[in-house]
Design a protein around this motif. Structure first.
Motif: not given
Length: 641
Positions: A295-299, A303-310, A321-329, A372-375
Motif C-alpha cells: 500500500e505504501e509503495q502504491a501511494r 503521487r508520481t504518475a497515473r499509469t503504472l506499467l508492470l 505478483a502482477m495480480v496481487r499488484a492489481s488488488r493493491i491498485a 493480461f489477466h484474461v489471457d
C-alpha cells in the motif's frame, strides 16, 4: 512532523528564478516585458502555448490549461508533494527553511533523523568511491560490466562496493564523529554474538545499491553477494528508524522527474533491471526489490504518475505478483498496464539479448492489465469440456465485470469466445450475468424442465418444439432451451437471493463508472441529467449527487458521508470499475447517457398515456431524436473499432 514557517515559504518564492526553473524542462523565448513563451512540458504540442510571467512567479498553458506557481511546477514535473517541492526549491535556490516553534522532543527527533541521513549519505559516497578506486572491487566491476551496465549508469545510481574488512565503515564513521548507536540505528553495523557484543560492519564484500527516498536522501542499502558461499545472495538494511522496505522503491529519486513528465512509471523487480532500463532510455523505471507491491509503495507511485506499467518477470511468480499488484491498485487513480516479457527473461537479460530499441518497443506496446489477466486465465485453464469452460467463465466474470462498454471490452469478449468456441453473443451473455442471476436462471430452467417432463408424461407427446423463453436480456431461445433440457436436479427451496441489479440499474452504474473514468467529459454528462428523474436506482441518485459536486470526479472517495456505508461501497465499486476500464472512450460515455435519456422518455410517454394528458407527441418526437443519435453513435463506435 514539523511545519515550516510562512516566512520561509515566502522567502523561497522570492528566491526562485522562474526562468531558470522552467528552462530546465522546456526552452523559453522572450515575448515582451515580463513575458516568455515555450512548448508546454505537460502535454505534446508543436507551437509554444506555455506562458511564463517571471515577476509574478506564475505559468499558464493556453493549450492544456495547466497553471500555477513554482511549487505547482515542481510538484507536477517532479512528482513531489508540497513539502518535497518546498524543500527542493529551498535547496536549489539557497534558502534556509525555518520550522515553527517546536517542542524540544520534536526538535531532537528532527535533528537525529538529519544526522542518520547524513551518515547514510556518507556511507553511499564511500562505497561508490571504493568500487571505482580499489583493486579489491575489480571482480565487482567486471561482473557489472558483463551485465552490460556502463560506468555512467552506475555512477548515476551511486552503486558501490563494501570492502571485505570487518571494520572499514565502523572506523571511518567514528572518525567522522558518529556514534556506535547511530551506526546501529542506520543498519551499517551490527553486534557480534561471539565477541562479547563488539561491533562490525554489516555489509562486506558486496555490491552496494543505495536505497533513497523521493528527494534522494539515502535511507538504506541493498547488497549483492560476490561469492557463492556468502548467503544470503541479497542482504538489505534491517528495518529501523529510517528504513522500511515496504515503503521503498529503488530508483524513485531518479525516475520521478521522467515519470511525472511521461505520466507513467515502469515497475521492475530488481536493481539491475532498473539500471538496464534506465540505460536503455526507459528512465521512468523503479524497482520493487523482489517483494509484493505494498500500500505504501502504491501511494508513492500514485503521487508520481497515473499509469503504472508492470515489467515483472514473466514466470509464474511474476504473473501472480502482477495480480496481487492489481488488488493493491484497485480504488486508486492508477491505470495498470503490463509489459510483455518472454518467460524466463528479466528486463536486464532482454536488453542484452535484443538491444535497447526492442525493449523500448515492448514498453510502448504494453497492454491493459485486464487483457493480461484474461489471457492468464485462458492460458491456465483446461478448456477440454463444457464444465471446464463454465469454470473459466466464472473466473473471467469478475475480471471483465468492471470494464465499461468499450472497444476493449468487445475485443476481450471476442477473444474469450474464440478460445471457448462460443458465439460472441453467448459469451457476452454469460460474462454479463452475476452469480446470483446465473443461479436464478438455472433454478428457473430446472423448474421449467420439470414442468415439461410432467406434461410429456401426461400427453405422451414424443418431442415438443423448443419453447420460447423471455428470461432477460441477451439470453437467446436456443441456449435457454438446451439449458432447460439439461439434466439438473429440481431446485430446492432456499432463502431469497441477494438483490440483483436489473438492466436499468446496471446501465446507470455503467454511466456513473464512465463519468469517474473520464472526469472532464463525465462532469458535462452529469450536468445534462437530473438524477432524481433520470435515474431509477436510489443509490445511483445519491452517488450522482455526490459526484456532481465540484471536483468530486477527480477524487470520488473524498467527502463521502460517514453515516452512509452503502454509498461508500457503491462509489468504491464505481472507482474500481473505472480504474479497470482503461479502454473507456467518450463515445461509450455518451452512449450510456443517451440510453438513460431514452429510458426516461419511455417512462414519460407511458405516464402521459396512462394519465390521458397531452404531450405524448412531443415526447415521441424527442424519443425519435434520441434513437437517431444512438444509431449514429453506434455506427461511429463500430467504424472506429
Amino acid at each position: 512532523m514539523s511545519r515550516y514557517t510562512a516566512d520561509s515559504k515566502d522567502r523561497v518564492v522570492d528566491a526562485v528564478d522562474m526562468i531558470s526553473l522552467v528552462s530546465g524542462k522546456t526552452e523559453l523565448r522572450r515575448a515582451g516585458v515580463n513575458s516568455y513563451f515555450g512548448r508546454c512540458p505537460f502535454h505534446e504540442e508543436r507551437t509554444g502555448s506555455f506562458h511564463v510571467r517571471p515577476e509574478e512567479k506564475h505559468y499558464h498553458c493556453f493549450g492544456c490549461q495547466e497553471s500555477g506557481d513554482p511549487f505547482d511546477f515542481v510538484m507536477n514535473t517532479e512528482g513531489l508533494d508540497f513539502r518535497g517541492a518546498l524543500e527542493t526549491l529551498a535547496e536549489r535556490f539557497g534558502v534556509t527553511l525555518e520550522v515553527e516553534d517546536e517542542d524540544p522532543l520534536a526538535k531532537a527527533r528532527r535533528e537525529r533523523r538529519d544526522r542518520l541521513h547524513d551518515l547514510l549519505d556518507r556511507a553511499a559516497a564511500y562505497y561508490a568511491r571504493y568500487l571505482w578506486e580499489s583493486a579489491e572491487a575489480a571482480g565487482a566491476r567486471d561482473y557489472l560490466a558483463r551485465r552490460g551496465l556502463t560506468e555512467e549508469t552506475l555512477r548515476t545510481y551511486r552503486v558501490g562496493y563494501a570492502p571485505s574488512a570487518w571494520d572499514k565503515m565502523l572506523l571511518g564513521s567514528r572518525q567522522a564523529g558518529f556514534s556506535e548507536e547511530e551506526l546501529l540505528a542506520t543498519g551499517l553495523a551490527q553486534r557480534s554474538k561471539q565477541r562479547r557484543g563488539s561491533l562490525y560492519d554489516r555489509f562486506r564484500e558486496r555490491i552496494m545499491f543505495p536505497l533513497a527516498n523521493a528527494r534522494g536522501k539515502v535511507v538504506g542499502f541493498g547488497a549483492r553477494a560476490m561469492r557463492d558461499n556468502q548467503p544470503p545472495k541479497y542482504l538489505n538494511t534491517s528495518e529501523g528508524e529510517v528504513f522500511h522496505k515496504g515503503s521503498q522503491l529503488f530508483g524513485i529519486d531518479i525516475a520521478r522527474r521522467a515519470a511525472a513528465r511521461a505520466g507513467s512509471i515502469v515497475l521492475a523487480e530488481g536493481y539491475t533491471d532498473v539500471l538496464a532500463l534506465h540505460q536503455a532510455g526507459v528512465q521512468n523505471a523503479v524497482g520493487v526489490m523482489g517483494t509484493s507491491l505494498t500500500e505504501e509503495q502504491a501511494r508513492e507511485l500514485e503521487r508520481t504518475a497515473r499509469t503504472l506499467l508492470l515489467a515483472l518477470d514473466a514466470d509464474r511468480a511474476g504473473q501472480e505478483a502482477m495480480v496481487r499488484a492489481s488488488r493493491i491498485a484497485a480504488g486508486r487513480r492508477l491505470e495498470l498496464r503490463v509489459v510483455g516479457l518472454p518467460e524466463g527473461k528479466d528486463p536486464a537479460d532482454l536488453i542484452q539479448e535484443e538491444g535497447p530499441d526492442a525493449v523500448r518497443e515492448r514498453v510502448a506496446r504494453s497492454v491493459p492489465f485486464v487483457a493480461f489477466h484474461v489471457d492468464k486465465i485462458l492460458t491456465g485453464s483446461d478448456l477440454g469440456d463444457a464444465e471446464a469452460k463454465d469454470r473459466a467463465i466464472a473466473e473471467l466474470r469478475p475480471v471483465l465485470g468492471p470494464v465499461p462498454p468499450s472497444v476493449l471490452r468487445e475485443e476481450l469478449i471476442r477473444r474469450i469466445a474464440g478460445r471457448l468456441d462460443l458465439s460472441d453473443q453467448l459469451a457476452a451473455t454469460l460474462l454479463e450475468q452475476s452469480a446470483e442471476e446465473t443461479a436464478s436462471q438455472q433454478a428457473q430452467f430446472a423448474q421449467q424442465a420439470g414442468q415439461q417432463a410432467a406434461a410429456a408424461a401426461d400427453s405422451y407427446d414424443p418431442g415438443p418444439a423448443p419453447p420460447s423463453y423471455d428470461d432477460g436480456p441477451g439470453v437467446d431461445d436456443e441456449s435457454a432451451y438446451y439449458a432447460a433440457m439439461a439434466d439438473m436436479p429440481p431446485a430446492a427451496p432456499a432463502a431469497p437471493p441477494r438483490a440483483v441489479l436489473d438492466r436499468r440499474a446496471r446501465t446507470e452504474r455503467t454511466f456513473l463508472a464512465l463519468c469517474v473514468a473520464l472526469p472532464r467529459e463525465g462532469a458535462a454528462a452529469l450536468a445534462q441529467l437530473d438524477p432524481q428523474t433520470h435515474l431509477t436506482s436510489d443509490i445511483a441518485r445519491r452517488a450522482a449527487a455526490h459526484l456532481a459536486a465540484a471536483g468530486r470526479l477527480e477524487g470520488p472517495m473524498d467527502g463521502l458521508p460517514a453515516d452512509d456505508p452503502d454509498l461508500e461501497q457503491y462509489v468504491f465499486d464505481l472507482v474500481r470499475r473505472a480504474s479497470a476500464g482503461s479502454g473507456a472512450v467518450s463515445a461509450s460515455l455518451e452512449h450510456a447517457r443517451l440510453m438513460i435519456e431514452l429510458a426516461h422518455l419511455e417512462r414519460g410517454i407511458a405516464a402521459a398515456r396512462a394519465a390521458g394528458s397531452g404531450g405524448v407527441t412531443e415526447l415521441k418526437r424527442e424519443e425519435g431524436r434520441v434513437r437517431g443519435e444512438l444509431r449514429r453513435l453506434g455506427e461511429q463506435i463500430q467504424s472506429s473499432g
